[in-house]
Design an enzyme around this catalytic site. Structure first.
Site, PDB file in Angstrom:
ATOM      1  N   ASN A   1       0.844  -1.200   0.000  1.00 48.69           N
ATOM      2  CA  ASN A   1       0.000   0.000   0.000  1.00 48.69           C
ATOM      3  C   ASN A   1       0.883   1.255   0.000  1.00 48.69           C
ATOM      4  OD1 ASN A   1      -1.559   2.211   0.933  1.00 48.69           O
ATOM      5  ND2 ASN A   1      -3.060   0.817   1.808  1.00 48.69           N
TER       6      ASN A   1
ATOM      7  N   LYS B   1       0.441   3.731   2.956  1.00 51.51           N
ATOM      8  CA  LYS B   1       1.105   3.319   4.199  1.00 51.51           C
ATOM      9  C   LYS B   1       2.599   3.601   4.129  1.00 51.51           C
ATOM     10  CE  LYS B   1      -1.513  -0.828   5.606  1.00 51.51           C
ATOM     11  NZ  LYS B   1      -1.319  -2.261   5.902  1.00 51.51           N
TER      12      LYS B   1
ATOM     13  N   ASP C   1      -0.916  -4.343  10.039  1.00 45.09           N
ATOM     14  CA  ASP C   1      -2.294  -4.629   9.655  1.00 45.09           C
ATOM     15  C   ASP C   1      -3.128  -3.564  10.333  1.00 45.09           C
ATOM     16  OD1 ASP C   1      -3.932  -6.433   8.043  1.00 45.09           O
ATOM     17  OD2 ASP C   1      -5.019  -6.724   9.925  1.00 45.09           O
TER      18      ASP C   1
ATOM     19  N   HIS D   1      -2.935   6.448  14.442  1.00 48.79           N
ATOM     20  CA  HIS D   1      -2.792   5.057  14.889  1.00 48.79           C
ATOM     21  C   HIS D   1      -1.447   4.484  14.440  1.00 48.79           C
ATOM     22  CE1 HIS D   1      -4.397   5.454  10.948  1.00 48.79           C
ATOM     23  NE2 HIS D   1      -4.472   4.161  10.680  1.00 48.79           N
TER      24      HIS D   1
END
Ligand code: ITT
Length: 198
Positions: free
Chosen positions: A9, A12, A72, A182
């Site tokens: 990704n 990310k 994840d 996060h």
């Protein structure tokens, strides 16, 4: 210290690089698995972020010559009992993109009063097929009432309203998102545990 990062990704990956620069200074460099697109991706069979993070890190560490981490992550919406959760990337189907996933989320949330949600990220570090550690980060927000707004970030960012910024994650630059995200919380915890913080 050089750490390999395994993700397909690009959103990310951009964030990982920026976060490492921010929290790790020059004591840590992140390298991608250059051939990750040629490696068959493992099936994400876990029912928790921890299981899938560990599974990815262990699998991809076979292809790296040193420690490697994988994340994840996903969006957990309270009114949807935690969905899309570990299915965030494939909410609207196996090869669904961000637009289709966001569209489906808005449909599911149509007329729903409770819009609280959180982004969750679990990072697993592995070397030669063995998990060395796992770190979790979360950030609380709300799903927007409208179609979402902003072109920054990736995934569900335009739909994730973060009260302290009075904006969605899609409206703030990556440098600002990393102060609260996060992903930063999980990665910063890993960097501290490895004593690589600047
Ligand atoms: P890799 O497994 O190769 O890393 P992936 O995109 O399939 O890539 P995940 O299975 O962890 O990764 O799915 C994460 C999904 O959760 C991602 O595709 C987004 O839809 C969503 N997501 C995670 N973090 C996000 C963030 O910071 N902003 C917006 N959406 C996010």
């Amino acid at each position: 210290m050089k750490l390999y990062c395994a993700t397909t990704n690009p959103g990310k990956l951009r964030e990982f690089r920026l976060i490492v620069e921010h929290f790790g200074g020059d004591r840590i460099t992140v390298d991608t698995l250059h051939n990750i697109r040629d490696i068959e991706a493992p099936e994400e069979t876990g029912s928790t972020f921890e299981e899938n993070a560990a599974l990815k890190a262990v699998y991809y560490s076979q292809f790296a010559s040193g420690p490697l981490f994988a994340d994840d992550s996903g969006l957990a919406v309270d009114a949807l009992q935690g969905a899309p959760g570990v299915y965030s990337a494939r909410f609207a189907g196996e090869h669904a993109g961000d637009a289709a996933n966001n569209q489906l989320l808005l449909e599911r949330m149509h007329g729903v009063h409770n819009r609280t949600a959180r982004f969750v990220c679990v990072i697993a570090l592995a070397e030669a097929g063995e998990v060395k550690g796992m770190w979790r980060g979360e950030v609380e927000g709300r799903i927007t009432d409208d179609d979402g707004v902003g072109t920054e970030g990736f995934g569900y960012d335009p739909l994730f309203y973060f009260e302290p910024f009075s904006a969605t994650f899609g409206q703030v630059p990556a440098e600002k998102k990393l102060l609260v995200s996060h992903r930063s919380k999980a990665l910063e915890a890993m960097i501290k545990a490895l004593r690589l913080n600047s």
